[in-house]
Design an enzyme around this catalytic site. Structure first.
Site, PDB file in Angstrom:
ATOM      1  N   TYR A  41      -8.881  -1.956  -6.516  1.00 18.59           N
ATOM      2  CA  TYR A  41      -9.263  -2.573  -5.247  1.00 18.59           C
ATOM      3  C   TYR A  41     -10.498  -1.913  -4.668  1.00 18.59           C
ATOM      4  CZ  TYR A  41      -7.449   1.307  -2.325  1.00 18.59           C
ATOM      5  OH  TYR A  41      -7.244   2.516  -1.717  1.00 18.59           O
ATOM      6  N   ARG A  60     -18.667   0.676  -7.964  1.00 17.16           N
ATOM      7  CA  ARG A  60     -17.413   1.440  -8.097  1.00 17.16           C
ATOM      8  C   ARG A  60     -16.295   0.523  -8.612  1.00 17.16           C
ATOM      9  NH1 ARG A  60     -15.184   4.660  -2.989  1.00 17.16           N
ATOM     10  NH2 ARG A  60     -14.688   2.539  -2.317  1.00 17.16           N
ATOM     11  N   ARG A 108       7.028  -9.693 -18.344  1.00 14.13           N
ATOM     12  CA  ARG A 108       7.013  -8.251 -18.089  1.00 14.13           C
ATOM     13  C   ARG A 108       7.051  -7.454 -19.390  1.00 14.13           C
ATOM     14  NH1 ARG A 108      10.054  -3.718 -17.489  1.00 14.13           N
ATOM     15  NH2 ARG A 108       9.258  -2.236 -15.959  1.00 14.13           N
ATOM     16  N   HIS A 110       5.031  -3.561 -20.581  1.00  7.65           N
ATOM     17  CA  HIS A 110       4.034  -2.585 -20.145  1.00  7.65           C
ATOM     18  C   HIS A 110       2.673  -2.822 -20.809  1.00  7.65           C
ATOM     19  CE1 HIS A 110       7.684  -0.697 -18.768  1.00  7.65           C
ATOM     20  NE2 HIS A 110       7.022   0.289 -18.188  1.00  7.65           N
ATOM     21  N   LYS A 155     -10.052   3.528  -8.327  1.00  5.76           N
ATOM     22  CA  LYS A 155      -9.489   3.038  -7.067  1.00  5.76           C
ATOM     23  C   LYS A 155      -8.357   2.059  -7.401  1.00  5.76           C
ATOM     24  CE  LYS A 155     -11.128   2.029  -2.365  1.00  5.76           C
ATOM     25  NZ  LYS A 155     -10.358   3.061  -1.693  1.00  5.76           N
ATOM     26  N   GLU A 187      -9.241  16.007  -1.915  1.00  4.96           N
ATOM     27  CA  GLU A 187      -9.686  15.028  -0.907  1.00  4.96           C
ATOM     28  C   GLU A 187      -8.525  14.783   0.043  1.00  4.96           C
ATOM     29  OE1 GLU A 187     -10.377  11.105  -2.531  1.00  4.96           O
ATOM     30  OE2 GLU A 187      -8.770  11.334  -3.998  1.00  4.96           O
TER      31      GLU A 187
END
Ligand code: PDD
Length: 301
Positions: A41, A60, A108, A110, A155, A187
């Site tokens: 995101y 990014r 589903r 992985h 991210k 951070e």
């Protein structure tokens, strides 16, 4: 759609190529974002209808997508165009654009599906930056062990550790958790962290243990441009407790002083002089964006 979740004054959202009202935007429960947190995101601030540092955010995003081996569904030009449209369709001058790309809907398993059809979602909310009171008095933070994974530069939407860490801060009456890994500052749970000692700004260097913040970059650029003493090098945890100033930076918090750490005052317990200078430089830099100019200008000292 749960009642009360739809802000009546909000404009449309974007889902898979179309703009639509929020209450019409639906995603399958088999979406891998929902089932695995398999997606990335961005959060992009918008000032006076100008997306701040848009190309940097899109770069990014490109990095995050490549890291999770997902092909970018749109070109830079397409992203710019769609984000521009979303801004115009929403009622506020200052907005916060949230966008996410997941690996889409699949049975589903992985492992990646054979055919990937990513889900792309974007929405805008009114940008709420820290109140004048918070800017003048500073925020409080706690320190916490950074128990996240080894790819914090991505991210990723899978934010459970960040959620737990920030909630620990909120439970302690603070607004941020400052994270420490093996004795070194990384951070915040949702921000980058700087500190000031003896007039020198200290920033941890970008690595896999922190998100390369867009606001972090602006602060470094402003420090360089205005020749503020700056050291980009690993920051020992102990320095947090000896700092004259601590700052947090993010797209929504901008540059904010931390004046209490673990219940103790940071330095004099009020936002310090280096913070005040950087805050002013940052706000002036934003003004240049509002005037439609991008890039650092020499006239804002
Ligand atoms: N988060 N580090 C983490 C873990 C973050 O979540 C964020 C921002 C930052 C600062 O990055 P930037 O300056 O590019 O916003 C650093 C956003 C705002 C969020 O998740 O809402």
């Amino acid at each position: 759609m749960e009642q009360g979740l739809e802000a009546p004054e909000s404009g449309p959202v974007f889902l898979n190529g179309r703009f639509m009202p929020l209450n019409e935007a639906h995603v399958s429960v088999l979406d891998r974002g929902f089932v695995f947190g398999d997606g990335v995101y961005e959060v992009i601030p918008v000032y006076s209808c100008h997306a701040f540092r848009l190309d940097e955010h899109l770069r990014r995003l490109e990095h995050s997508l490549a890291a999770i081996r997902l092909v970018n569904p749109y070109s830079l030009e397409q992203w710019r165009h769609m984000i521009g449209e979303l801004i115009l369709l929403n009622p506020w001058e200052d907005q916060s654009i949230y966008l996410q790309v997941t690996r889409g809907v699949a049975r589903r398993d992985h492992a990646f599906p054979e055919i990937t059809n990513p889900t792309v979602f974007m929405m805008s909310t009114c940008l709420t930056t820290p109140s004048q009171d918070l800017v003048s008095n500073g925020a409080s933070a706690i320190t916490a062990v950074d128990f996240r994974w080894e790819h914090c530069d991505v991210k990723a939407i899978a934010l459970l550790p960040n959620v737990l860490l920030r909630q620990a801060a909120v439970d302690a009456g603070a607004n941020e958790a400052i994270l420490v890994r093996k004795g070194w500052l990384t951070e915040g749970a949702a921000s980058n962290i700087f500190l000031v000692r003896d007039g020198v700004i200290h920033a941890p260097p970008k690595d896999q243990y922190m998100l390369p913040g867009i606001t972090y970059d602006v602060v470094l650029e402003l420090a360089h441009q205005y020749r503020l003493p700056l050291s980009v090098a690993p920051v020992p945890e102990a320095w947090l407790y000896m700092a004259d100033e601590i700052w947090q930076t993010s797209s929504t918090r901008e540059v904010l002083a931390v004046t209490r750490l673990n219940g103790q005052p940071v330095g004099a317990g009020v936002p310090g002089p280096v913070f005040k200078r950087m805050y002013a430089l940052y706000q002036s830099y934003k003004d240049t964006i509002m005037r439609g100019k991008d890039g650092l200008t020499p006239d804002i000292a």
